[in-house]
Motif scaffolding. Structure first.
Motif, PDB file in Angstrom:
ATOM      1  N   GLU A 181       0.842  -1.199   0.000  1.00 15.75           N
ATOM      2  CA  GLU A 181       0.000   0.000   0.000  1.00 15.75           C
ATOM      3  C   GLU A 181       0.877   1.250   0.000  1.00 15.75           C
ATOM      4  O   GLU A 181       0.591   2.218  -0.706  1.00 15.75           O
ATOM      5  CB  GLU A 181      -0.920   0.011   1.218  1.00 15.75           C
ATOM      6  N   ALA A 182       1.926   1.224   0.830  1.00 16.44           N
ATOM      7  CA  ALA A 182       2.828   2.371   0.905  1.00 16.44           C
ATOM      8  C   ALA A 182       3.518   2.601  -0.438  1.00 16.44           C
ATOM      9  O   ALA A 182       3.672   3.754  -0.875  1.00 16.44           O
ATOM     10  CB  ALA A 182       3.856   2.149   2.020  1.00 16.44           C
ATOM     11  N   TYR A 183       3.920   1.524  -1.092  1.00 19.71           N
ATOM     12  CA  TYR A 183       4.597   1.640  -2.385  1.00 19.71           C
ATOM     13  C   TYR A 183       3.667   2.266  -3.427  1.00 19.71           C
ATOM     14  O   TYR A 183       4.063   3.196  -4.140  1.00 19.71           O
ATOM     15  CB  TYR A 183       5.067   0.256  -2.840  1.00 19.71           C
ATOM     16  N   ILE A 184       2.445   1.781  -3.507  1.00 20.34           N
ATOM     17  CA  ILE A 184       1.489   2.322  -4.482  1.00 20.34           C
ATOM     18  C   ILE A 184       1.215   3.800  -4.203  1.00 20.34           C
ATOM     19  O   ILE A 184       1.249   4.637  -5.112  1.00 20.34           O
ATOM     20  CB  ILE A 184       0.181   1.514  -4.475  1.00 20.34           C
ATOM     21  N   ALA A 185       0.953   4.128  -2.939  1.00 15.34           N
ATOM     22  CA  ALA A 185       0.683   5.530  -2.589  1.00 15.34           C
ATOM     23  C   ALA A 185       1.898   6.403  -2.882  1.00 15.34           C
ATOM     24  O   ALA A 185       1.758   7.519  -3.385  1.00 15.34           O
ATOM     25  CB  ALA A 185       0.278   5.633  -1.122  1.00 15.34           C
ATOM     26  N   GLY A 186       3.090   5.882  -2.595  1.00 20.53           N
ATOM     27  CA  GLY A 186       4.308   6.639  -2.885  1.00 20.53           C
ATOM     28  C   GLY A 186       4.503   6.871  -4.369  1.00 20.53           C
ATOM     29  O   GLY A 186       4.861   7.969  -4.800  1.00 20.53           O
ATOM     30  N   LEU A 187       4.252   5.825  -5.156  1.00 17.40           N
ATOM     31  CA  LEU A 187       4.382   5.975  -6.612  1.00 17.40           C
ATOM     32  C   LEU A 187       3.427   7.028  -7.164  1.00 17.40           C
ATOM     33  O   LEU A 187       3.770   7.783  -8.067  1.00 17.40           O
ATOM     34  CB  LEU A 187       4.084   4.650  -7.316  1.00 17.40           C
TER      35      LEU A 187
END
Length: 189
Positions: free
Chosen positions: A41-47
């Motif tokens: 989730e953090a990766y997607i939001a960061g991207l």
């Protein structure tokens, strides 16, 4: 899925913004792992946190209008603020993100908010501390981010507010409310 998003972002964003985006995604994963949040989730939001950042203001406004999202006039006329909301719309409409926590983390990554979730705080902070950032105090924020998520978020708020004061710019009122909420959270734990 990630590869398609990354390829699309690389075509849509300037090289500097794209490097920042990848840095935020990496920093978000590290913070998620450290603080027990979902790294994916953090990766997607960061991207996707800045996917609308380089759009013209009129395009940001169109996205928000078409999604029927009501924002105050201070935000509506300021791309530095509105890119967060229009980015959440793009994350949903263009990239197929339906998770409300991810969309909120994108929506509030610049302004913060009262009652920030753990993912909100992680994306808010990752935007400050990612590896390409270089501003006075960034090393302190990076070290604090490894010690205490809430204290680091509060320091992030303070960094932004000081910068805006130094530039004689207005401070978005919801940022002040979010900062004050973080102060209360820290004092009440």
């Amino acid at each position: 899925m990630f590869e398609e998003i990354i390829n699309d972002l690389q075509m849509r964003l300037s090289p500097k913004r794209f490097a920042h985006t990848l840095g935020v995604a990496r920093a978000a994963v590290g913070l998620a792992q450290r603080y027990g949040a979902d790294p994916e989730e953090a990766y997607i939001a960061g991207l996707l946190h800045d996917c609308a950042k380089e759009l013209p203001l009129s395009e940001m406004q169109r996205l928000v209008d078409e999604a029927d999202i009501k924002v105050d006039m201070d935000m509506y006329v300021n791309g530095a603020l509105l890119h967060c909301v229009s980015g959440a719309v793009m994350a949903h409409d263009r990239y197929g993100v339906i998770d409300g926590y991810i969309l909120d983390a994108i929506r509030y990554h610049t302004t913060g908010r009262v009652g920030m979730t753990q993912l909100d705080k992680i994306i808010f902070l990752a935007d400050y501390v990612e590896e390409t950032r270089d501003f006075p105090g960034v090393d302190y924020l990076r070290s604090l981010a490894l010690e205490d998520l809430d204290e680091a978020v509060l320091a992030g708020y303070d960094t932004t507010i000081r910068h805006l004061l130094d530039q004689e710019l207005s401070i978005y009122f919801k940022t002040i409310l979010g900062r004050n909420d973080m102060v209360r959270r820290i004092h009440n734990r």
